[in-house]
Motif scaffolding. Structure first.
Motif: not given
Length: 358
Positions: A110-120
């Motif tokens: 499937s294709v879905n929305l996602a938030v990809v976390k970066g690094q501080p």
């Protein structure tokens, strides 16, 4: 089998197959076009919230996403109703950059929305999207600024949109463009009338040839503000081509093979040379050249640097020619008032034309 091809009506001994796997479908789908939002930008401006996948932020970290559709890694995706995604807290003393993506996950199917976390970090950098056929393929919708100490997140648009497909014509390219969507590239692949094959863009400002292909076009430059031009003994050569919308490169040569010294029409009037297209006159434009005078006729040196000037105003169809004063360097530039016998003017350069009637 070392040779595989698909999809056919039925499996064959030559390696053809009638069904495709999920990965084989993705391999085909990615060739049909790059990742993009299924929405064409045809208006000059778009109000906030009017685009697909428009977002708003509540409670500092909750992002509300409006419906939209997109092509991602060879798969079509639709968000049919608004939804929300949450950004992870950032209690550190350094900012972070996240991304909101559409993720095609072959494992999930499937294709879905996602938030990809970066690094501080002191200078945070958003993570690059993953693009692995057969595994994870991501398209970035927004880059999200995540302030230190759990400040309110700020999404910034990073979407790439669909555009009208390019078309080709054999005749009447400009007339055909009037019936095409704004933002269409057209290719004239004929050379009727002696024209060169070219590319054109039908944009919000109007129709413009963006570049010529193949050989440059020729034109016959002429002298302006010149008296006693002989009817014979003159060689006129000119070449030009569109190199960008409303921008021309040209080169021109006018050779006086006679022994007559051609003079200006009087006073300090500058002799000029015609251009292949009218110049834009918003600022005025300068082109460089030289006057070659090998026999040192007309009391002029054998080689002189020239400055061609298109005056500010409604747009000039010629260059007025100027040269360093032959009397003293401190005198600056003088108008070119003669073209000696056995001499030649050569000018070349790039300038903005006036096809939009500015």
């Amino acid at each position: 089998m070392t040779e595989i091809s698909y999809p056919f009506a039925e499996t064959s001994e030559g390696g053809g197959t009638d069904l495709v796997t999920q990965l084989q479908w993705q391999n085909m789908g990615r060739m049909w076009g790059g990742d993009r939002i299924d929405f064409r930008l045809l208006s000059e401006t778009y109000p906030a919230g009017s685009l697909p996948f428009a977002v708003s932020v509540t409670n500092g970290r909750t992002i509300h996403v409006q419906p939209g559709a997109a092509w991602v890694g060879g798969f079509y995706y639709q968000l049919t109703a608004s939804t929300t995604v949450d950004v992870e807290p950032n209690p550190t003393d350094r900012g972070r950059r996240d991304t909101l993506v559409l993720r095609a996950d072959m494992g999930r199917g499937s294709v879905n929305l996602a938030v990809v976390k970066g690094q501080p970090a002191a200078s945070p950098i958003a993570p690059q999207p993953q693009r692995r056929p057969g595994d994870i393929w991501e398209m970035v919708l927004y880059e999200i600024t995540v302030p230190e100490r759990d400040g309110t997140v700020q999404p910034s648009l990073r979407m790439s949109f669909d555009m009208p497909p390019a078309v080709s014509t054999v005749w009447n390219t400009r007339a055909t463009a009037a019936f095409l969507p704004v933002g269409t590239l057209s290719y004239d692949l004929d050379n009727n009338g002696g024209d060169t094959q070219y590319e054109a863009f039908n944009g919000r400002d109007g129709y413009a040839i963006t570049r010529h292909f193949g050989k440059s076009r020729t034109y016959g430059p002429r002298l302006v503000n010149a008296a006693n031009v002989p009817g014979s003994g003159m060689n006129y050569r000119g070449r030009w081509r569109w190199i960008a919308p409303n921008v021309v490169y040209f080169s021109a040569s006018i050779e006086n093979t006679s022994t007559r010294n051609i003079t200006n029409t009087g006073g300090s009037t500058a002799i000029g040379i015609t251009l292949p297209h009218q110049a834009n006159g918003v600022t005025g434009q300068v082109i460089t050249g030289k006057l070659r005078n090998p026999e040192v006729n007309g009391q002029l040196p054998n080689l002189i640097g020239l400055w061609g000037y298109c005056w500010r105003g409604s747009g000039s169809t010629h260059l007025g020619l100027y040269m360093q004063s032959k009397n003293a360097l401190a005198d600056g530039l003088d108008t070119v008032r003669s073209l000696p016998g056995k001499s030649e003017i050569i000018v070349s350069g790039t300038y903005e034309t006036n096809i939009f009637n500015e």
